[in-house]
Design a protein around this motif. Structure first.
Motif, PDB file in Angstrom:
ATOM      1  N   PHE A  35      33.125  16.605  25.102  1.00 55.98           N
ATOM      2  CA  PHE A  35      33.219  17.333  23.847  1.00 55.98           C
ATOM      3  C   PHE A  35      31.905  17.139  23.093  1.00 55.98           C
ATOM      4  O   PHE A  35      31.134  16.225  23.362  1.00 55.98           O
ATOM      5  CB  PHE A  35      34.342  16.773  22.970  1.00 55.98           C
ATOM      6  CG  PHE A  35      35.716  17.240  23.297  1.00 55.98           C
ATOM      7  CD1 PHE A  35      36.475  16.588  24.259  1.00 55.98           C
ATOM      8  CD2 PHE A  35      36.288  18.312  22.625  1.00 55.98           C
ATOM      9  CE1 PHE A  35      37.770  17.005  24.553  1.00 55.98           C
ATOM     10  CE2 PHE A  35      37.581  18.734  22.910  1.00 55.98           C
ATOM     11  CZ  PHE A  35      38.319  18.075  23.879  1.00 55.98           C
ATOM     12  N   ARG A  36      31.711  17.957  22.083  1.00 59.07           N
ATOM     13  CA  ARG A  36      30.644  17.728  21.124  1.00 59.07           C
ATOM     14  C   ARG A  36      31.132  18.138  19.736  1.00 59.07           C
ATOM     15  O   ARG A  36      32.044  18.947  19.605  1.00 59.07           O
ATOM     16  CB  ARG A  36      29.371  18.485  21.485  1.00 59.07           C
ATOM     17  CG  ARG A  36      29.468  19.998  21.357  1.00 59.07           C
ATOM     18  CD  ARG A  36      28.185  20.639  21.846  1.00 59.07           C
ATOM     19  NE  ARG A  36      28.240  22.102  21.792  1.00 59.07           N
ATOM     20  CZ  ARG A  36      27.343  22.897  22.344  1.00 59.07           C
ATOM     21  NH1 ARG A  36      26.293  22.378  22.993  1.00 59.07           N
ATOM     22  NH2 ARG A  36      27.468  24.206  22.247  1.00 59.07           N
ATOM     23  N   GLN A  37      30.472  17.554  18.737  1.00 58.11           N
ATOM     24  CA  GLN A  37      30.796  17.899  17.364  1.00 58.11           C
ATOM     25  C   GLN A  37      29.529  17.902  16.541  1.00 58.11           C
ATOM     26  O   GLN A  37      28.850  16.873  16.424  1.00 58.11           O
ATOM     27  CB  GLN A  37      31.818  16.932  16.771  1.00 58.11           C
ATOM     28  CG  GLN A  37      32.336  17.374  15.418  1.00 58.11           C
ATOM     29  CD  GLN A  37      33.583  16.623  14.993  1.00 58.11           C
ATOM     30  OE1 GLN A  37      33.876  15.538  15.501  1.00 58.11           O
ATOM     31  NE2 GLN A  37      34.334  17.203  14.080  1.00 58.11           N
ATOM     32  N   THR A  88      22.548  20.763  19.286  1.00 58.87           N
ATOM     33  CA  THR A  88      22.479  19.527  18.516  1.00 58.87           C
ATOM     34  C   THR A  88      23.869  19.122  18.045  1.00 58.87           C
ATOM     35  O   THR A  88      24.562  19.905  17.390  1.00 58.87           O
ATOM     36  CB  THR A  88      21.548  19.708  17.309  1.00 58.87           C
ATOM     37  OG1 THR A  88      20.220  19.934  17.777  1.00 58.87           O
ATOM     38  CG2 THR A  88      21.575  18.478  16.414  1.00 58.87           C
ATOM     39  N   ALA A  89      24.281  17.907  18.397  1.00 62.68           N
ATOM     40  CA  ALA A  89      25.625  17.438  18.067  1.00 62.68           C
ATOM     41  C   ALA A  89      25.790  16.010  18.551  1.00 62.68           C
ATOM     42  O   ALA A  89      24.948  15.485  19.283  1.00 62.68           O
ATOM     43  CB  ALA A  89      26.687  18.320  18.728  1.00 62.68           C
ATOM     44  N   MET A  90      26.910  15.405  18.153  1.00 59.56           N
ATOM     45  CA  MET A  90      27.350  14.156  18.756  1.00 59.56           C
ATOM     46  C   MET A  90      28.193  14.535  19.964  1.00 59.56           C
ATOM     47  O   MET A  90      29.078  15.385  19.860  1.00 59.56           O
ATOM     48  CB  MET A  90      28.176  13.340  17.770  1.00 59.56           C
ATOM     49  CG  MET A  90      28.560  11.961  18.272  1.00 59.56           C
ATOM     50  SD  MET A  90      27.160  10.846  18.315  1.00 59.56           S
ATOM     51  CE  MET A  90      27.062  10.403  16.574  1.00 59.56           C
ATOM     52  N   TYR A  91      27.906  13.906  21.090  1.00 58.29           N
ATOM     53  CA  TYR A  91      28.591  14.223  22.343  1.00 58.29           C
ATOM     54  C   TYR A  91      29.530  13.081  22.714  1.00 58.29           C
ATOM     55  O   TYR A  91      29.138  11.913  22.669  1.00 58.29           O
ATOM     56  CB  TYR A  91      27.585  14.472  23.456  1.00 58.29           C
ATOM     57  CG  TYR A  91      26.935  15.829  23.365  1.00 58.29           C
ATOM     58  CD1 TYR A  91      26.028  16.117  22.353  1.00 58.29           C
ATOM     59  CD2 TYR A  91      27.237  16.837  24.276  1.00 58.29           C
ATOM     60  CE1 TYR A  91      25.448  17.372  22.243  1.00 58.29           C
ATOM     61  CE2 TYR A  91      26.655  18.097  24.184  1.00 58.29           C
ATOM     62  CZ  TYR A  91      25.764  18.357  23.162  1.00 58.29           C
ATOM     63  OH  TYR A  91      25.184  19.600  23.057  1.00 58.29           O
ATOM     64  N   GLN A 112      32.602   6.436  21.850  1.00 60.40           N
ATOM     65  CA  GLN A 112      32.136   6.428  20.462  1.00 60.40           C
ATOM     66  C   GLN A 112      31.112   7.517  20.187  1.00 60.40           C
ATOM     67  O   GLN A 112      30.780   7.787  19.036  1.00 60.40           O
ATOM     68  CB  GLN A 112      31.527   5.056  20.124  1.00 60.40           C
ATOM     69  CG  GLN A 112      30.068   4.873  20.544  1.00 60.40           C
ATOM     70  CD  GLN A 112      29.852   4.818  22.048  1.00 60.40           C
ATOM     71  OE1 GLN A 112      30.799   4.621  22.817  1.00 60.40           O
ATOM     72  NE2 GLN A 112      28.612   5.002  22.479  1.00 60.40           N
ATOM     73  N   GLY A 113      30.604   8.153  21.241  1.00 67.68           N
ATOM     74  CA  GLY A 113      29.675   9.263  21.084  1.00 67.68           C
ATOM     75  C   GLY A 113      28.222   8.874  21.261  1.00 67.68           C
ATOM     76  O   GLY A 113      27.840   7.710  21.094  1.00 67.68           O
ATOM     77  N   THR A 114      27.408   9.867  21.604  1.00 68.11           N
ATOM     78  CA  THR A 114      25.965   9.695  21.705  1.00 68.11           C
ATOM     79  C   THR A 114      25.318  10.945  21.114  1.00 68.11           C
ATOM     80  O   THR A 114      25.772  12.062  21.352  1.00 68.11           O
ATOM     81  CB  THR A 114      25.526   9.455  23.165  1.00 68.11           C
ATOM     82  OG1 THR A 114      24.133   9.141  23.211  1.00 68.11           O
ATOM     83  CG2 THR A 114      25.806  10.651  24.067  1.00 68.11           C
ATOM     84  N   GLN A 115      24.264  10.756  20.317  1.00 66.13           N
ATOM     85  CA  GLN A 115      23.667  11.853  19.548  1.00 66.13           C
ATOM     86  C   GLN A 115      22.615  12.591  20.367  1.00 66.13           C
ATOM     87  O   GLN A 115      21.715  11.967  20.955  1.00 66.13           O
ATOM     88  CB  GLN A 115      23.030  11.311  18.263  1.00 66.13           C
ATOM     89  CG  GLN A 115      22.328  12.364  17.422  1.00 66.13           C
ATOM     90  CD  GLN A 115      23.296  13.367  16.807  1.00 66.13           C
ATOM     91  OE1 GLN A 115      24.390  13.004  16.384  1.00 66.13           O
ATOM     92  NE2 GLN A 115      22.884  14.626  16.743  1.00 66.13           N
TER      93      GLN A 115
END
Length: 120
Positions: A35-37, A88-91, A112-115
């Motif tokens: 996912f991304r946000q 561009t997002a947090m993945y 926890q995500g990676t930018q």
């Protein structure tokens, strides 16, 4: 217990490979997803990889992103090519017992995500 890495700042047109390390063997038997946000936007499902190797991709990344995994390393990957500023997002990576929709509520385990930042 999923841990993403590989996020970075890159120029448009560039490539990145994200990794998602699992502390257990769920990566072997579960359905995995990326996912991304982006700020101010809803979480967007990008690609799934079922335990049998079946993949699906969202239209926004089809042909540019590739999901894969190395069961021996308990690691899920997302190869991202031809990156654009709107990538561009947090993945995030996530896992669920079965593959389903891109509804974030359907996924049981999250990292926890990676930018990722793509500059023009």
């Amino acid at each position: 217990q999923l841990t993403e890495s590989g996020g970075d700042s890159v120029q448009a047109g560039g490539s990145l490979r994200l990794s998602c390390l699992s502390s257990t063997d769920i990566i072997i038997n579960y359905c995995m997803v990326w996912f991304r946000q982006a700020p101010g936007k809803e979480r967007e499902g990008l690609a799934t990889l079922d335990s049998d190797g079946t993949t699906t991709y969202a239209d926004s990344v089809k042909g540019r992103f590739t999901i894969s995994k190395d069961n021996g390393k308990y690691t899920l990957y997302l190869q991202m090519n031809t990156l654009r500023p709107d990538d561009t997002a947090m993945y995030y990576c996530a896992a669920a017992p079965v593959c389903g929709s891109y509804d974030a509520n359907a996924w049981s385990y999250w990292g926890q995500g990676t930018q990722v930042t793509v500059t023009s």
